[in-house]
Design a protein around this motif. Structure first.
Motif, PDB file in Angstrom:
ATOM      1  N   LYS A 268       5.965  -2.086  -8.715  1.00 58.46           N
ATOM      2  CA  LYS A 268       5.633  -0.656  -8.810  1.00 58.46           C
ATOM      3  C   LYS A 268       6.846   0.150  -9.254  1.00 58.46           C
ATOM      4  CE  LYS A 268       1.379  -0.436  -7.422  1.00 58.46           C
ATOM      5  NZ  LYS A 268       0.329  -0.234  -8.382  1.00 58.46           N
ATOM      6  N   LEU A 269       8.011  -0.205  -8.727  1.00 62.03           N
ATOM      7  CA  LEU A 269       9.224   0.521  -9.096  1.00 62.03           C
ATOM      8  C   LEU A 269       9.510   0.361 -10.585  1.00 62.03           C
ATOM      9  CD1 LEU A 269      11.745   2.155  -8.306  1.00 62.03           C
ATOM     10  CD2 LEU A 269      12.877  -0.029  -7.851  1.00 62.03           C
ATOM     11  N   PHE A 270       9.489  -0.865 -11.087  1.00 62.12           N
ATOM     12  CA  PHE A 270       9.749  -1.077 -12.507  1.00 62.12           C
ATOM     13  C   PHE A 270       8.704  -0.395 -13.373  1.00 62.12           C
ATOM     14  CE2 PHE A 270      12.347  -4.910 -11.282  1.00 62.12           C
ATOM     15  CZ  PHE A 270      13.538  -4.383 -11.738  1.00 62.12           C
ATOM     16  N   HIS A 271       7.458  -0.481 -12.973  1.00 63.21           N
ATOM     17  CA  HIS A 271       6.406   0.156 -13.758  1.00 63.21           C
ATOM     18  C   HIS A 271       6.564   1.671 -13.771  1.00 63.21           C
ATOM     19  CE1 HIS A 271       2.357   1.388 -15.026  1.00 63.21           C
ATOM     20  NE2 HIS A 271       2.453   0.302 -15.762  1.00 63.21           N
ATOM     21  N   SER A 272       7.034   2.244 -12.685  1.00 61.24           N
ATOM     22  CA  SER A 272       7.210   3.700 -12.644  1.00 61.24           C
ATOM     23  C   SER A 272       8.289   4.148 -13.628  1.00 61.24           C
ATOM     24  CB  SER A 272       7.563   4.164 -11.232  1.00 61.24           C
ATOM     25  OG  SER A 272       8.874   3.807 -10.873  1.00 61.24           O
TER      26      SER A 272
ATOM     27  N   HIS B 105      14.750  -1.283  -2.267  1.00 61.93           N
ATOM     28  CA  HIS B 105      16.039  -1.775  -1.771  1.00 61.93           C
ATOM     29  C   HIS B 105      15.900  -2.323  -0.353  1.00 61.93           C
ATOM     30  CE1 HIS B 105      20.101  -1.563  -0.098  1.00 61.93           C
ATOM     31  NE2 HIS B 105      20.517  -1.754  -1.331  1.00 61.93           N
ATOM     32  N   LYS B 106      15.150  -1.606   0.463  1.00 57.04           N
ATOM     33  CA  LYS B 106      14.969  -2.008   1.857  1.00 57.04           C
ATOM     34  C   LYS B 106      14.222  -3.340   1.968  1.00 57.04           C
ATOM     35  CE  LYS B 106      12.769  -0.529   6.080  1.00 57.04           C
ATOM     36  NZ  LYS B 106      12.647   0.583   6.971  1.00 57.04           N
ATOM     37  N   VAL B 107      13.101  -3.481   1.239  1.00 56.10           N
ATOM     38  CA  VAL B 107      12.304  -4.706   1.383  1.00 56.10           C
ATOM     39  C   VAL B 107      13.033  -5.923   0.824  1.00 56.10           C
ATOM     40  CG1 VAL B 107      10.088  -3.511   1.490  1.00 56.10           C
ATOM     41  CG2 VAL B 107      10.920  -4.282  -0.717  1.00 56.10           C
ATOM     42  N   VAL B 108      13.821  -5.727  -0.222  1.00 55.73           N
ATOM     43  CA  VAL B 108      14.600  -6.846  -0.773  1.00 55.73           C
ATOM     44  C   VAL B 108      15.637  -7.307   0.243  1.00 55.73           C
ATOM     45  CG1 VAL B 108      16.339  -7.441  -2.512  1.00 55.73           C
ATOM     46  CG2 VAL B 108      14.218  -6.350  -3.204  1.00 55.73           C
ATOM     47  N   SER B 109      16.219  -6.362   0.965  1.00 59.24           N
ATOM     48  CA  SER B 109      17.231  -6.743   1.951  1.00 59.24           C
ATOM     49  C   SER B 109      16.618  -7.448   3.163  1.00 59.24           C
ATOM     50  CB  SER B 109      18.025  -5.519   2.399  1.00 59.24           C
ATOM     51  OG  SER B 109      17.225  -4.653   3.168  1.00 59.24           O
TER      52      SER B 109
ATOM     53  N   THR C 163       0.841  -1.205   0.000  1.00 63.30           N
ATOM     54  CA  THR C 163       0.000   0.000   0.000  1.00 63.30           C
ATOM     55  C   THR C 163       0.872   1.249   0.000  1.00 63.30           C
ATOM     56  OG1 THR C 163      -1.719  -1.180   1.217  1.00 63.30           O
ATOM     57  CG2 THR C 163      -1.822   1.225   1.243  1.00 63.30           C
ATOM     58  N   TYR C 164       1.914   1.233   0.805  1.00 61.10           N
ATOM     59  CA  TYR C 164       2.838   2.363   0.845  1.00 61.10           C
ATOM     60  C   TYR C 164       3.490   2.569  -0.518  1.00 61.10           C
ATOM     61  CZ  TYR C 164       6.845   5.172   2.492  1.00 61.10           C
ATOM     62  OH  TYR C 164       7.792   6.134   2.688  1.00 61.10           O
ATOM     63  N   SER C 165       3.882   1.486  -1.168  1.00 61.51           N
ATOM     64  CA  SER C 165       4.501   1.614  -2.487  1.00 61.51           C
ATOM     65  C   SER C 165       3.513   2.177  -3.502  1.00 61.51           C
ATOM     66  CB  SER C 165       5.053   0.270  -2.975  1.00 61.51           C
ATOM     67  OG  SER C 165       4.020  -0.637  -3.288  1.00 61.51           O
ATOM     68  N   ASN C 166       2.252   1.843  -3.356  1.00 62.97           N
ATOM     69  CA  ASN C 166       1.238   2.388  -4.257  1.00 62.97           C
ATOM     70  C   ASN C 166       1.089   3.895  -4.047  1.00 62.97           C
ATOM     71  OD1 ASN C 166      -0.701   1.890  -6.343  1.00 62.97           O
ATOM     72  ND2 ASN C 166      -2.282   2.326  -4.832  1.00 62.97           N
ATOM     73  N   LEU C 167       1.125   4.330  -2.799  1.00 62.85           N
ATOM     74  CA  LEU C 167       1.058   5.768  -2.519  1.00 62.85           C
ATOM     75  C   LEU C 167       2.252   6.494  -3.150  1.00 62.85           C
ATOM     76  CD1 LEU C 167       0.067   5.620   1.242  1.00 62.85           C
ATOM     77  CD2 LEU C 167      -1.341   6.542  -0.606  1.00 62.85           C
TER      78      LEU C 167
ATOM     79  N   ASN D 234       6.848   9.493  -6.664  1.00 64.79           N
ATOM     80  CA  ASN D 234       8.029   9.663  -5.820  1.00 64.79           C
ATOM     81  C   ASN D 234       8.965   8.475  -6.052  1.00 64.79           C
ATOM     82  OD1 ASN D 234       9.897  10.067  -3.814  1.00 64.79           O
ATOM     83  ND2 ASN D 234       8.397  10.680  -2.285  1.00 64.79           N
ATOM     84  N   LYS D 235       9.681   8.527  -7.161  1.00 69.98           N
ATOM     85  CA  LYS D 235      10.537   7.406  -7.561  1.00 69.98           C
ATOM     86  C   LYS D 235      11.700   7.179  -6.602  1.00 69.98           C
ATOM     87  CE  LYS D 235       9.708   7.782 -12.492  1.00 69.98           C
ATOM     88  NZ  LYS D 235      10.349   7.974 -13.798  1.00 69.98           N
ATOM     89  N   THR D 236      12.223   8.251  -6.042  1.00 70.24           N
ATOM     90  CA  THR D 236      13.370   8.122  -5.146  1.00 70.24           C
ATOM     91  C   THR D 236      13.008   7.314  -3.913  1.00 70.24           C
ATOM     92  OG1 THR D 236      14.216  10.247  -5.919  1.00 70.24           O
ATOM     93  CG2 THR D 236      15.113   9.396  -3.850  1.00 70.24           C
ATOM     94  N   ASP D 237      11.911   7.685  -3.242  1.00 72.51           N
ATOM     95  CA  ASP D 237      11.492   6.951  -2.042  1.00 72.51           C
ATOM     96  C   ASP D 237      11.054   5.537  -2.395  1.00 72.51           C
ATOM     97  OD1 ASP D 237      12.116   9.057  -0.411  1.00 72.51           O
ATOM     98  OD2 ASP D 237      10.045   9.678  -0.050  1.00 72.51           O
ATOM     99  N   LEU D 238      10.445   5.379  -3.577  1.00 72.52           N
ATOM    100  CA  LEU D 238      10.032   4.050  -4.016  1.00 72.52           C
ATOM    101  C   LEU D 238      11.254   3.159  -4.248  1.00 72.52           C
ATOM    102  CD1 LEU D 238       7.631   2.259  -4.747  1.00 72.52           C
ATOM    103  CD2 LEU D 238       7.695   3.232  -7.051  1.00 72.52           C
ATOM    104  N   ALA D 239      12.306   3.716  -4.817  1.00 71.60           N
ATOM    105  CA  ALA D 239      13.543   2.949  -5.032  1.00 71.60           C
ATOM    106  C   ALA D 239      14.185   2.576  -3.693  1.00 71.60           C
ATOM    107  CB  ALA D 239      14.515   3.748  -5.885  1.00 71.60           C
ATOM    108  N   HIS D 240      14.184   3.504  -2.748  1.00 71.66           N
ATOM    109  CA  HIS D 240      14.738   3.206  -1.420  1.00 71.66           C
ATOM    110  C   HIS D 240      13.920   2.121  -0.724  1.00 71.66           C
ATOM    111  CE1 HIS D 240      17.188   7.147  -0.787  1.00 71.66           C
ATOM    112  NE2 HIS D 240      17.362   6.628  -1.987  1.00 71.66           N
ATOM    113  N   LEU D 241      12.599   2.211  -0.858  1.00 72.82           N
ATOM    114  CA  LEU D 241      11.729   1.200  -0.258  1.00 72.82           C
ATOM    115  C   LEU D 241      12.009  -0.166  -0.883  1.00 72.82           C
ATOM    116  CD1 LEU D 241       9.383   0.517   1.669  1.00 72.82           C
ATOM    117  CD2 LEU D 241       7.829   1.036  -0.233  1.00 72.82           C
TER     118      LEU D 241
END
Length: 75
Positions: free
Chosen positions: A66-70, A48-52, A29-33, A39-46
């Protein structure tokens, strides 16, 4: 829905993640927001964080999608 409501929701997710940095629940849900607010920067950071934390969780797949689609939606 007003932009201020989306900003407020994003700020709430940031506070939740500050309190519990390993939380993955509802991060789709956060990634959808972040995606809706472009907000590609925060989406990219998110992403990276969830993958780790856990690259096999459903929420992680949603965030990465969502990141790839953006990035491809503008081409």
């Amino acid at each position: 829905i007003y932009i201020s409501d989306l900003d407020e929701a994003i700020n709430m997710f940031k506070k939740i993640l500050d309190f519990d940095p390993y939380r993955l629940d509802n991060l789709d849900t956060y990634s959808n927001l972040l995606y809706v607010m472009e907000n590609k920067t925060d989406l990219a950071h998110l992403a990276h964080k969830v993958v780790s934390i856990d690259k096999y969780r459903v929420e992680t797949c949603c965030v990465i999608g969502k990141l790839f689609h953006s990035f491809i939606k503008f081409y």
